[in-house]
Design a protein around this motif. Structure first.
Motif, PDB file in Angstrom:
ATOM      1  N   CYS A 140      -8.885 -10.403  -5.590  1.00 34.55           N
ATOM      2  CA  CYS A 140      -9.156  -9.126  -4.952  1.00 34.55           C
ATOM      3  C   CYS A 140      -9.341  -8.102  -6.074  1.00 34.55           C
ATOM      4  O   CYS A 140      -8.479  -7.978  -6.948  1.00 34.55           O
ATOM      5  CB  CYS A 140      -7.987  -8.739  -4.028  1.00 34.55           C
ATOM      6  SG  CYS A 140      -8.256  -7.196  -3.146  1.00 34.55           S
ATOM      7  N   GLU A 141     -10.458  -7.389  -6.047  1.00 39.25           N
ATOM      8  CA  GLU A 141     -10.799  -6.486  -7.162  1.00 39.25           C
ATOM      9  C   GLU A 141     -10.003  -5.196  -7.143  1.00 39.25           C
ATOM     10  O   GLU A 141      -9.785  -4.571  -8.177  1.00 39.25           O
ATOM     11  CB  GLU A 141     -12.301  -6.146  -7.117  1.00 39.25           C
ATOM     12  CG  GLU A 141     -13.195  -7.244  -7.633  1.00 39.25           C
ATOM     13  CD  GLU A 141     -12.804  -7.674  -9.052  1.00 39.25           C
ATOM     14  OE1 GLU A 141     -12.787  -6.803  -9.956  1.00 39.25           O
ATOM     15  OE2 GLU A 141     -12.477  -8.867  -9.239  1.00 39.25           O
ATOM     16  N   HIS A 142      -9.609  -4.785  -5.947  1.00 39.56           N
ATOM     17  CA  HIS A 142      -8.977  -3.465  -5.840  1.00 39.56           C
ATOM     18  C   HIS A 142      -7.593  -3.628  -5.211  1.00 39.56           C
ATOM     19  O   HIS A 142      -7.476  -3.934  -4.025  1.00 39.56           O
ATOM     20  CB  HIS A 142      -9.852  -2.519  -5.018  1.00 39.56           C
ATOM     21  CG  HIS A 142     -11.252  -2.438  -5.551  1.00 39.56           C
ATOM     22  ND1 HIS A 142     -11.590  -1.651  -6.623  1.00 39.56           N
ATOM     23  CD2 HIS A 142     -12.378  -3.092  -5.183  1.00 39.56           C
ATOM     24  CE1 HIS A 142     -12.876  -1.796  -6.891  1.00 39.56           C
ATOM     25  NE2 HIS A 142     -13.392  -2.681  -6.027  1.00 39.56           N
ATOM     26  N   VAL A 143      -6.583  -3.445  -6.025  1.00 41.44           N
ATOM     27  CA  VAL A 143      -5.223  -3.699  -5.562  1.00 41.44           C
ATOM     28  C   VAL A 143      -4.311  -2.553  -5.972  1.00 41.44           C
ATOM     29  O   VAL A 143      -4.366  -2.074  -7.113  1.00 41.44           O
ATOM     30  CB  VAL A 143      -4.655  -5.010  -6.168  1.00 41.44           C
ATOM     31  CG1 VAL A 143      -3.222  -5.250  -5.695  1.00 41.44           C
ATOM     32  CG2 VAL A 143      -5.539  -6.193  -5.829  1.00 41.44           C
ATOM     33  N   ARG A 144      -3.513  -2.115  -5.031  1.00 40.12           N
ATOM     34  CA  ARG A 144      -2.451  -1.162  -5.368  1.00 40.12           C
ATOM     35  C   ARG A 144      -1.145  -1.694  -4.782  1.00 40.12           C
ATOM     36  O   ARG A 144      -1.083  -1.995  -3.589  1.00 40.12           O
ATOM     37  CB  ARG A 144      -2.768   0.210  -4.784  1.00 40.12           C
ATOM     38  CG  ARG A 144      -1.627   1.226  -5.029  1.00 40.12           C
ATOM     39  CD  ARG A 144      -2.106   2.651  -4.790  1.00 40.12           C
ATOM     40  NE  ARG A 144      -2.537   2.803  -3.414  1.00 40.12           N
ATOM     41  CZ  ARG A 144      -3.446   3.726  -3.022  1.00 40.12           C
ATOM     42  NH1 ARG A 144      -4.002   4.544  -3.884  1.00 40.12           N
ATOM     43  NH2 ARG A 144      -3.788   3.798  -1.747  1.00 40.12           N
ATOM     44  N   ILE A 145      -0.144  -1.823  -5.622  1.00 43.33           N
ATOM     45  CA  ILE A 145       1.160  -2.272  -5.136  1.00 43.33           C
ATOM     46  C   ILE A 145       2.187  -1.244  -5.571  1.00 43.33           C
ATOM     47  O   ILE A 145       2.282  -0.904  -6.763  1.00 43.33           O
ATOM     48  CB  ILE A 145       1.520  -3.667  -5.704  1.00 43.33           C
ATOM     49  CG1 ILE A 145       0.458  -4.695  -5.276  1.00 43.33           C
ATOM     50  CG2 ILE A 145       2.912  -4.091  -5.243  1.00 43.33           C
ATOM     51  CD1 ILE A 145       0.500  -5.991  -6.065  1.00 43.33           C
ATOM     52  N   HIS A 146       2.887  -0.732  -4.601  1.00 45.43           N
ATOM     53  CA  HIS A 146       3.920   0.261  -4.895  1.00 45.43           C
ATOM     54  C   HIS A 146       5.242  -0.295  -4.382  1.00 45.43           C
ATOM     55  O   HIS A 146       5.370  -0.592  -3.195  1.00 45.43           O
ATOM     56  CB  HIS A 146       3.584   1.593  -4.205  1.00 45.43           C
ATOM     57  CG  HIS A 146       4.650   2.632  -4.382  1.00 45.43           C
ATOM     58  ND1 HIS A 146       5.000   3.512  -3.396  1.00 45.43           N
ATOM     59  CD2 HIS A 146       5.459   2.902  -5.432  1.00 45.43           C
ATOM     60  CE1 HIS A 146       5.978   4.300  -3.836  1.00 45.43           C
ATOM     61  NE2 HIS A 146       6.269   3.954  -5.064  1.00 45.43           N
ATOM     62  N   GLY A 147       6.188  -0.460  -5.271  1.00 42.00           N
ATOM     63  CA  GLY A 147       7.457  -1.042  -4.848  1.00 42.00           C
ATOM     64  C   GLY A 147       8.639  -0.173  -5.203  1.00 42.00           C
ATOM     65  O   GLY A 147       8.630   0.520  -6.230  1.00 42.00           O
ATOM     66  N   ARG A 148       9.629  -0.193  -4.335  1.00 47.24           N
ATOM     67  CA  ARG A 148      10.878   0.512  -4.629  1.00 47.24           C
ATOM     68  C   ARG A 148      12.054  -0.361  -4.211  1.00 47.24           C
ATOM     69  O   ARG A 148      12.032  -0.969  -3.144  1.00 47.24           O
ATOM     70  CB  ARG A 148      10.954   1.838  -3.851  1.00 47.24           C
ATOM     71  CG  ARG A 148      10.089   2.960  -4.418  1.00 47.24           C
ATOM     72  CD  ARG A 148      10.124   4.168  -3.510  1.00 47.24           C
ATOM     73  NE  ARG A 148       9.763   3.785  -2.158  1.00 47.24           N
ATOM     74  CZ  ARG A 148      10.318   4.292  -1.058  1.00 47.24           C
ATOM     75  NH1 ARG A 148      11.271   5.212  -1.134  1.00 47.24           N
ATOM     76  NH2 ARG A 148       9.936   3.893   0.136  1.00 47.24           N
ATOM     77  N   ALA A 149      13.076  -0.365  -5.058  1.00 43.11           N
ATOM     78  CA  ALA A 149      14.373  -0.941  -4.672  1.00 43.11           C
ATOM     79  C   ALA A 149      15.346   0.220  -4.653  1.00 43.11           C
ATOM     80  O   ALA A 149      15.481   0.945  -5.647  1.00 43.11           O
ATOM     81  CB  ALA A 149      14.817  -1.999  -5.673  1.00 43.11           C
ATOM     82  N   VAL A 150      15.980   0.424  -3.513  1.00 43.53           N
ATOM     83  CA  VAL A 150      16.789   1.632  -3.338  1.00 43.53           C
ATOM     84  C   VAL A 150      18.246   1.282  -3.062  1.00 43.53           C
ATOM     85  O   VAL A 150      18.584   0.168  -2.665  1.00 43.53           O
ATOM     86  CB  VAL A 150      16.242   2.506  -2.184  1.00 43.53           C
ATOM     87  CG1 VAL A 150      14.793   2.898  -2.450  1.00 43.53           C
ATOM     88  CG2 VAL A 150      16.373   1.780  -0.848  1.00 43.53           C
ATOM     89  N   ALA A 151      19.076   2.311  -3.249  1.00 46.68           N
ATOM     90  CA  ALA A 151      20.516   2.136  -3.052  1.00 46.68           C
ATOM     91  C   ALA A 151      20.899   2.391  -1.600  1.00 46.68           C
ATOM     92  O   ALA A 151      20.370   3.303  -0.954  1.00 46.68           O
ATOM     93  CB  ALA A 151      21.280   3.096  -3.958  1.00 46.68           C
ATOM     94  N   THR A 152      21.808   1.586  -1.094  1.00 47.35           N
ATOM     95  CA  THR A 152      22.466   1.843   0.190  1.00 47.35           C
ATOM     96  C   THR A 152      23.947   1.515  -0.013  1.00 47.35           C
ATOM     97  O   THR A 152      24.349   1.125  -1.104  1.00 47.35           O
ATOM     98  CB  THR A 152      21.917   0.950   1.322  1.00 47.35           C
ATOM     99  OG1 THR A 152      22.222  -0.414   0.990  1.00 47.35           O
ATOM    100  CG2 THR A 152      20.427   1.117   1.514  1.00 47.35           C
TER     101      THR A 152
END
Lengths: 290, 724, 153
Positions: free
Chosen positions: B318-330
């Protein structure tokens, strides 16, 4: 902290220990429940009476009124006994789905009754079979219908000095179908999300008598009165199977949300399982007509 | 011509295990040992005011350790330093350790624990990761121009996918025994663990000792699956603190309840995907948002998120990829490592999304995957150029030959009460640490000869069921040109083996095994000559030759990684696989029985095929459980499945019949062409099972576990006339 | 109480609390550590032993109930063939469930032989359903169990 333990070698010894004054004793049979309770500290009895070696509580006997099963009968013994197989296939089917082999070797009929957990798998089978429990104490013996004996959440009619001695499964009618289904959290070694047990007697094409019970869908083993009423005197048409199962699921059970399942699931799955069980007894793990 | 690679060696750990003579940590006893236990917080968040002592208990009978007794820093060193060894004021999760107690016996210990009552002022906890304001790690991967590509796409799709936590459920609970400082001031910990040097690092920090004064020994370990990657550092710290103060050995063997209630599990996830395709179903754009619940402390969440994000676009071009990831506190009990390490969550999402696209386009799911599969010469989401060992097409072909999934009429209407369905998944998994991880870690091993002419492998890579010892025997024997029985493998012990790194991340075979193969070839060259190895080796040792080789990992030329931009060669190589699951769903109960399960696997050369199959079948069953059977829920921050009776995993009756085909596409950078396999099976099972459920029921399920309860609710929503 | 029983063919007499778990008697009092504790509540089968030829979870059996019984643990005689089948199939991975699996497999194989039943896969699955394994996916274990049941003594 450590309970005082009486290891009874005979019925007399066991009854004497139960009759003693002071704190009520807990009865230990195969240990599948009490050993866990003791370990986790959820139950802290002052006294325990171990009845495992009481020979009088063992064995299966044919009597005039039916089949008498010793309270210490294990699931493994029951499901290998040809008399039980021909008389109460429903009970055999229930035994087969208790735990796995190791548990079946230790879990007893009396333990199921005495613990009176709503999830105890043998109890709905016994209620559907119209079984009676014999209680013995030094005062004498009495018999109570299992249905009445299991009177609340982990509650029974057993008095503190009484021991569950045996269970009588009455002689079966000539034309009967016994049905059983357990829905568990997995295919073995599981605690039930729901169980249902039905004994149907027929005269010609019509249902002449019904006893039905369910587990894990209420605070105790429940008798399914609506179902029994709906079916009696009528032929088991597919439409009746569906409508009676639905009516029963609406009226006879009081399921809750817990760690194993949800009330919504239990009610719907119960209705669906029951309808199928009534309509196609050969298509599910039910029992062949005896 | 390989002699040992590809053979079937007897496991060196086998005879002891089948005889019951193998000693696990609970089987060991040390003279004068006491037992240790933990006083824990009974709220998910709060302020510790005091710990009251019941005057009726005689505390001179026991040893109590509090935060003030920590000689070094009161922290558990993992990726960061945010987790205290013992909380002194702020309580961040239910069951957080507050005090430690050692006692001569279990009864005294239980009495002491009951006599210590924490008084805590509760604070409002955060349980919903979407409401969390504290981010442990944020990752952005950008390739091409996603928005323009989406705008220009023929069709666009959206989906949201959720997965719950999962318990590792190794059958041997966590346990360690710590010894007090010996005459040289060395503290020793014996334990059930995956990563001896991780534990050592944590102990060094908490005990305030130099590394040479801390010795960590791995005993036989009854399963890990990631669950013994991070937590043993905590347990070892606790036991060592007690041993130090008590001046005697202290054993801390968790019972099942304590293990289930308070040790880390898989990160719950929510993944959103927007995609765009052209008229032929080719992926033009992927916009992926990943959210992991990290729980109360950082632990390993940043690297779990990293692996999750890098695998989030799946094995697709896939030529166009955006991945945004977060690991958050609970305020949940901290989540940690579990086989797959973030990838099973994102793999589930992208695979379900591919099925969604397929259904919407009226294209067969197999064909959609075949068209979009990465090929040699393609670039991944991080821009990594795939230069070799890409088994993508090969595993797809093999799984189609084996199962005919490519012509299966997926989602065809069905009428029976028990409904059969088939579904597939396609996935890849990077072997070794991410990015520059291996370069920074610099794995070291030693290979040496003894006087008998046997070769001894010294590494910190642990055996916990995968077959590490067997694998190393095979690699060393092949490289040395000796018999497997001429090779011994040393027990992992930080005083006796170099740091080959943790036994995680599908790295043992490809990375550590690669170093070992190099060491073996070097030692073989030194020994030289012809004839039986043992004779030559003995002669070499007698002649005073240098019989010890130390080798370190060398980054293959051309591997580049930009950690800031998250671009470049994320892994030296990838394993590739496709799964097909066949299920039978009972329409009365919505019980899902997984009947058969096929895998086609490229993990490069299979050094020991039997071990590979064992890893794949075992991992696949864990994935099958993750898909529909295994439930982990929390209430007020407590795990509700805190007993084995309620924490359900598959039994032999719940397991499908497995068929695993190896499609070996060798990798030049791995030992004899091998890559990694340990984690990969965890990625594909859940989406394959869910696709099979979709085939059976016509329901597009986007949440796991797809329990009977969940399926029933979806069914009733689709068939309201069946509601009671 | 005074407890008399036979362990792996040897007659023993011990003084124990009647409710002490057979598992603790075997592991702690007698130092036979081949029997493992996985859950302590009869769910995992790692502590399986034979009592009078019947497989039980030793974590659920009080010492009082094995008085006069014959107890066999993985350290006992008669497991050789099953062990060999497990080795050949690679059925032991981490090994912690293995002793319990082998105890159950032996009992099942002997029962098949005694009852003259052809050992089948579904039957093996049912027999081993009380022994949890997290490593193998059960495939290798079931193959080993079938081998063990099919081989003649």
């Amino acid at each position: 902290m450590t309970p005082e333990v009486t290891v009874a070698r005979s019925l007399d010894e066991a009854l004497a220990a139960l009759a003693r004054d002071g704190a009520a004793a807990h009865v230990l049979a195969g240990g599948t429940d009490l050993m866990v309770e003791l370990r986790t500290g959820r139950t802290r009895p002052e006294r325990v009476v171990d009845v495992w070696k009481v020979g009088e509580l063992r064995g299966v006997r044919e009597e005039n009124e039916g089949l008498r099963l010793g309270a210490l009968s294990t699931c493994a013994e029951l499901l290998r006994d040809s008399r039980v197989a021909s008389h109460a296939p429903l009970l055999v089917a229930a035994c087969r789905e208790v735990g796995a082999e190791q548990i079946q070797a230790r879990a007893t009929l009396g333990g199921n009754l005495g613990t009176a957990s709503p999830a105890a798998d043998l109890n709905p089978a016994l209620v559907a079979l119209g079984a009676r429990v014999r209680l013995r104490s030094r005062r004498g013996a009495r018999e109570v219908a299992v249905d009445e004996f299991l009177c609340g959440y982990r509650k029974t009619l057993r008095e503190r000095d009484e021991l569950i001695e045996s269970v009588l499964v009455p002689t079966r009618p000539a034309h009967e179908r016994q049905l059983w289904r357990k829905v568990g959290t997995r295919r073995a070694q599981s605690i039930s999300k729901l169980t249902v047990a039905v004994a149907l007697a027929f005269e010609g094409a019509c249902v002449s008598a019904v006893r039905a019970a369910a587990g894990s869908v209420g605070p105790r083993t429940l008798r399914l009165a609506t179902l029994e009423r709906e079916l009696v005197g009528r032929p088991l048409s597919p439409a009746l199977c569906r409508s009676a199962a639905a009516a029963c699921a609406r009226a006879d059970i009081t399921p809750i949300d817990d760690v194993r399942s949800t009330a919504l699931y239990r009610r719907h799955a119960f209705a669906r399982v029951l309808a199928t069980l009534l309509a196609e007894p050969d298509g599910v793990p039910a029992c062949p007509p005896s | 011509m390989a002699r040992v690679v590809g053979s079937r060696l007897a496991r060196p750990d086998g005879p002891g295990k089948v005889a019951g003579t193998t000693r696990y940590v609970a089987d060991l006893h040390f003279a004068g040992e006491w037992v240790g236990g933990t006083v824990r917080a009974n709220v998910a968040r709060g302020l510790l005011e005091a710990i009251e002592r019941d005057a009726a208990f005689d505390f001179t009978r026991v040893v109590v350790v509090g935060p003030q007794d920590v000689p070094g820093a009161n922290v558990i060193e993992m990726l960061t330093l945010d987790q205290p060894a013992l909380a002194s004021r702020e309580i961040e999760h239910f069951g957080e350790p507050l005090l430690l107690v050692a006692a001569p016996d279990e009864a005294t210990l239980q009495a002491a624990l009951a006599a210590l009552r924490p008084r805590i002022t509760p604070l409002e906890p955060v349980f919903d990761p979407r409401a969390s304001t504290k981010v442990f790690k944020e990752i952005r991967i950008e390739k091409g121009d996603v928005e323009s590509a989406l705008a220009g796409a023929t069709r666009t799709f959206e989906g949201e996918y959720e997965s719950a936590s999962q318990e590792q459920l190794y059958i041997e609970p966590q346990g360690v025994i710590a010894l007090p400082p010996d005459e040289n001031g060395v503290v020793t910990v014996h334990g059930s663990l995956q990563c001896p040097y991780y534990v050592q690092k944590t102990l060094v920090r908490a005990l305030g000792l130099p590394a040479e004064k801390v010795r960590v020994v791995q005993e036989a370990t009854g399963g890990g699956f990631g669950g013994k990657e991070d937590y043993p550092s905590i347990l070892a710290t606790h036991a060592a603190l007690l041993a130090r103060k008590a001046g005697r050995p202290v054993r801390m063997i968790y019972d099942r309840h304590e293990d289930l209630a308070f040790t880390p599990k898989r990160h719950p996830s929510r993944v959103r995907i927007r995609s765009g395709v052209d008229g032929e179903g080719r992926l033009l754009a992927l916009d992926i948002d990943v959210l992991f619940d990290g729980g109360a402390y950082t632990t390993l969440s940043p690297v779990v998120l990293s692996r999750g994000c890098i695998h989030a676009a799946g094995p697709y071009r896939c030529e166009h990829v955006r991945i945004h990831g977060r690991a958050v506190a609970t305020n949940h009990v901290p989540y940690g490592a579990f086989r797959g390490f973030g990838a099973p969550q994102t793999c589930f999402a992208i695979e379900r999304h591919m099925d969604h696209i397929a259904a919407e386009l009226g294209l067969h799911p197999f064909e959609l995957r075949r068209r979009n599969a990465l090929r040699l010469g393609d670039r991944t989401a991080t821009g990594q150029l795939l230069k070799e060992s890409v088994g993508a097409q090969a595993v797809l072909e093999r799984i189609a030959q084996r199962t005919h999934i490519d012509t299966h009429p997926w989602r065809a209407p069905k009428t029976t009460r028990k409904r059969r369905g088939l579904g597939m998944s396609f996935f890849f998994h990077g072997a070794g640490f991410t990015g520059a991880g291996e370069t920074m870690l610099h794995a070291r091993i030693a290979l040496e000869l003894d006087a008998e002419g046997r070769a001894l492998v010294r590494s910190a890579s642990t055996e916990f069921g995968q077959g590490t010892e067997t694998l190393f025997k095979a690699i060393a024997a092949e490289a040395l040109g000796c018999e497997p029985d001429d090779v011994l493998v040393a027990q992992p012990d930080t005083h006796a083996v170099p740091n080959s790194g943790p036994t995680v991340a599908s790295r043992t075979c490809m990375i550590v095994g690669g170093v070992l193969a190099r060491a073996g070839r070097e030692l073989a060259a030194r020994i030289g000559g012809n004839g039986p190895f043992r004779e030559r080796a003995r002669a070499f040792v007698r002649s005073g030759g240098d019989s010890r080789v130390e080798a370190t990992y060398q980054t293959p030329a051309g591997l580049e990684w930009d950690d800031k931009a998250y671009r470049g060669d994320a892994y030296p190589a990838y394993g590739w696989a496709a799964d097909v699951a066949e299920v039978e769903v009972d329409l009365d109960t919505f019980d899902v029985r997984v009947v058969r399960f096929w895998s086609a696997v490229d993990c490069g050369t299979a050094i020991q095929p039997q071990l590979v199959v064992g890893q794949f079948e075992g991992g696949s069953l864990q994935a099958v459980g993750f898909a529909q059977l295994e439930v982990v829920t929390t209430r007020d921050g407590r795990f509700q499945q805190d007993r084995m009776a309620t924490c359900i995993i598959p039994t032999a009756l719940d397991a499908p019949d497995f068929t695993t085909d190896l499609v070996e596409v060798p990798f030049s950078g791995g030992p004899f062409g091998a890559k990694g396999v340990g984690e990969m099976p965890m990625d594909g099972g859940a989406p394959a099972v869910l696709a099979a459920i979709e085939d059976a029921l016509g329901l597009h399920v986007t949440r796991i576990p797809a329990t009977p309860e969940h399926l029933l609710e979806l069914w009733l929503a689709a068939h309201p006339e069946e509601r009671l | 109480m005074k407890l008399q029983f036979t362990l792996n063919g040897e007659r023993l007499e011990l003084d124990v609390e009647p409710l002490r778990r057979l598992l603790d008697v075997v592991r702690d009092d007698l130092a036979l550590t081949g029997t493992k504790e996985g859950c302590g509540e009869g769910e995992c089968g790692a502590c399986s032993v034979l009592v009078d030829g019947v497989v039980v979870n030793s974590c659920l059996v009080p010492a009082s109930q094995v008085d006069g019984c014959e107890v066999v643990t993985i350290e006992g005689a008669g497991f050789e063939r099953v062990r060999q089948c497990f080795l050949e199939q690679g059925a032991a991975q981490c090994g912690i469930c293995t002793p319990g699996m082998i105890v159950m497999t032996r009992a099942w194989a002997e029962r098949c032989r005694r009852e003259g039943r052809e050992p089948g896969l579904d039957d093996a699955r049912t027999a081993l359903a009380g022994n949890l394994c997290r490593c193998t996916g059960y495939g290798a274990i079931l193959r080993a169990a079938l081998d063990a049941a099919k081989e003649r003594p």
